[in-house]
Design a protein around this motif. Sequence first.
Motif, PDB file in Angstrom:
ATOM      1  N   GLU A 145       0.804  -1.226   0.000  1.00 28.58           N
ATOM      2  CA  GLU A 145       0.000   0.000   0.000  1.00 28.58           C
ATOM      3  C   GLU A 145       0.843   1.286   0.000  1.00 28.58           C
ATOM      4  O   GLU A 145       0.332   2.354  -0.283  1.00 28.58           O
ATOM      5  N   ILE A 146       2.138   1.162   0.337  1.00 29.24           N
ATOM      6  CA  ILE A 146       2.978   2.373   0.294  1.00 29.24           C
ATOM      7  C   ILE A 146       4.076   2.233  -0.773  1.00 29.24           C
ATOM      8  O   ILE A 146       5.030   3.003  -0.802  1.00 29.24           O
ATOM      9  N   GLY A 147       3.914   1.250  -1.653  1.00 28.03           N
ATOM     10  CA  GLY A 147       4.960   0.993  -2.645  1.00 28.03           C
ATOM     11  C   GLY A 147       6.106   0.245  -1.987  1.00 28.03           C
ATOM     12  O   GLY A 147       5.894  -0.569  -1.089  1.00 28.03           O
ATOM     13  N   ASP A 148       7.334   0.536  -2.423  1.00 28.79           N
ATOM     14  CA  ASP A 148       8.499  -0.120  -1.810  1.00 28.79           C
ATOM     15  C   ASP A 148       8.869   0.597  -0.523  1.00 28.79           C
ATOM     16  O   ASP A 148       8.954   1.831  -0.496  1.00 28.79           O
ATOM     17  N   SER A 239       7.807   4.273  -1.508  1.00 29.59           N
ATOM     18  CA  SER A 239       7.982   4.922  -2.817  1.00 29.59           C
ATOM     19  C   SER A 239       6.687   5.573  -3.301  1.00 29.59           C
ATOM     20  O   SER A 239       6.708   6.484  -4.117  1.00 29.59           O
ATOM     21  N   GLU A 240       5.543   5.116  -2.783  1.00 34.00           N
ATOM     22  CA  GLU A 240       4.249   5.643  -3.252  1.00 34.00           C
ATOM     23  C   GLU A 240       3.478   6.413  -2.181  1.00 34.00           C
ATOM     24  O   GLU A 240       2.594   7.198  -2.505  1.00 34.00           O
ATOM     25  N   ALA A 241       3.764   6.147  -0.917  1.00 39.88           N
ATOM     26  CA  ALA A 241       3.010   6.810   0.162  1.00 39.88           C
ATOM     27  C   ALA A 241       3.805   6.732   1.459  1.00 39.88           C
ATOM     28  O   ALA A 241       4.854   6.072   1.521  1.00 39.88           O
ATOM     29  N   SER A 258      -0.773  10.252   0.986  1.00 39.43           N
ATOM     30  CA  SER A 258      -0.500   9.935  -0.419  1.00 39.43           C
ATOM     31  C   SER A 258       0.485  10.971  -0.962  1.00 39.43           C
ATOM     32  O   SER A 258       0.151  11.790  -1.808  1.00 39.43           O
ATOM     33  N   LYS A 260       4.503  11.738  -2.402  1.00 36.93           N
ATOM     34  CA  LYS A 260       5.753  11.169  -2.909  1.00 36.93           C
ATOM     35  C   LYS A 260       6.439  12.207  -3.789  1.00 36.93           C
ATOM     36  O   LYS A 260       5.881  13.248  -4.118  1.00 36.93           O
ATOM     37  N   ASP A 262       8.021  12.626  -7.472  1.00 34.89           N
ATOM     38  CA  ASP A 262       7.982  11.950  -8.771  1.00 34.89           C
ATOM     39  C   ASP A 262       9.013  12.586  -9.708  1.00 34.89           C
ATOM     40  O   ASP A 262       9.117  13.806  -9.789  1.00 34.89           O
ATOM     41  N   LYS A 264       9.052  12.584 -13.077  1.00 37.03           N
ATOM     42  CA  LYS A 264       8.420  12.267 -14.352  1.00 37.03           C
ATOM     43  C   LYS A 264       9.264  12.733 -15.547  1.00 37.03           C
ATOM     44  O   LYS A 264       9.550  11.988 -16.456  1.00 37.03           O
TER      45      LYS A 264
END
Length: 326
Positions: A145-148, A239-241, A258, A260, A262, A264
């Motif tokens: 749920e939070i990525g890595d 990595s995500e949260a 939520s 992070k 990014d 991009k």
Amino acid sequence: ENLLELLMNKTVCVVGAGYWGKNHIKTLSKLGYLSGVVDVDINMLKKVKLKFPRIKTHLSIDEALKYNYDGYIIATPASSHFSIAKIIIAHKKHVLIEKPMTLSIRDAEKLVVLAEREKVNVMVGHVLLFHPALMKIKSMIDKGEIGDLQYIYSNRLNLGKVRTHENVFWSLAPHDIAIFQHLTNSTPSLINARGSTFLQKGIPDSTLTQIEYENGVKGHIFVSWLHPFKEHRFVVIGSEAMISFEDSLKDKPLKLYSKKIDFKFGIPEKIDGPEKIISFPKKMPLEIELEYFIKHMSGKKPDISNIYHGLEVMKVLVKAGEQLLS
């Protein structure tokens, strides 16, 4: 159903009726498994017997072992953990040892060998691993749920109970080392501990420990009893949260952010999403821990806070502790 029937008749004996032993005695009684108590202080035993008239009391561990209890809890001073655990394991009985498991790595390793030889389950009382909020954090990480998982940090600060026989690190950091170990499922590849000593010569009162794990997760633990206010804050970065848990606040909020960074287009961009309060059961960690121990007295191996986990925690404690005093 059969397991429940099996467990209903299980008996547990608490060794040590002092400050923390009393909590074990009270909680086990509430769960319906308290059968015996051992203490060298006869007046202490009389008090326990008054409160819980149906249990047996013993002045020695040898006497208690004659009654064939299914499991034992060791809540005596840390210096006696090793000698008492050795006797109980040799009698092929499951045991929960309060933390720290022993005072040296060598003794901890001896208990591992013994437990394997006698085929008994040994748990170490890292009670915060059974805190409903931390169990929730663990399941959120495991579900992705939070990525890595990337970074963990903990602040355990207070103007507080200064001890004269152990430093702030040995007093407060074992909780966090155990939690880090549990959440990362990894072994430290690097430990760097630094402390400052102002109140008592040779006893650090504020320490910062950095740990890097073999799986790439990093973290730091900041403990101090020279701090103007109480703060128990635990933060997990993925990595995500991100997740935060504040045990020192009144409503003990557990939050998921939520948020992070990014990359991009090769430029770091802050993604600032919503915050969400995560609910968790309001149950006492000690009660969950003891239920877990009792459930594993049937011979099934415990995954949480088992003897191998306890040994790994000891290794980190000793290594960091040596750096603090060097």
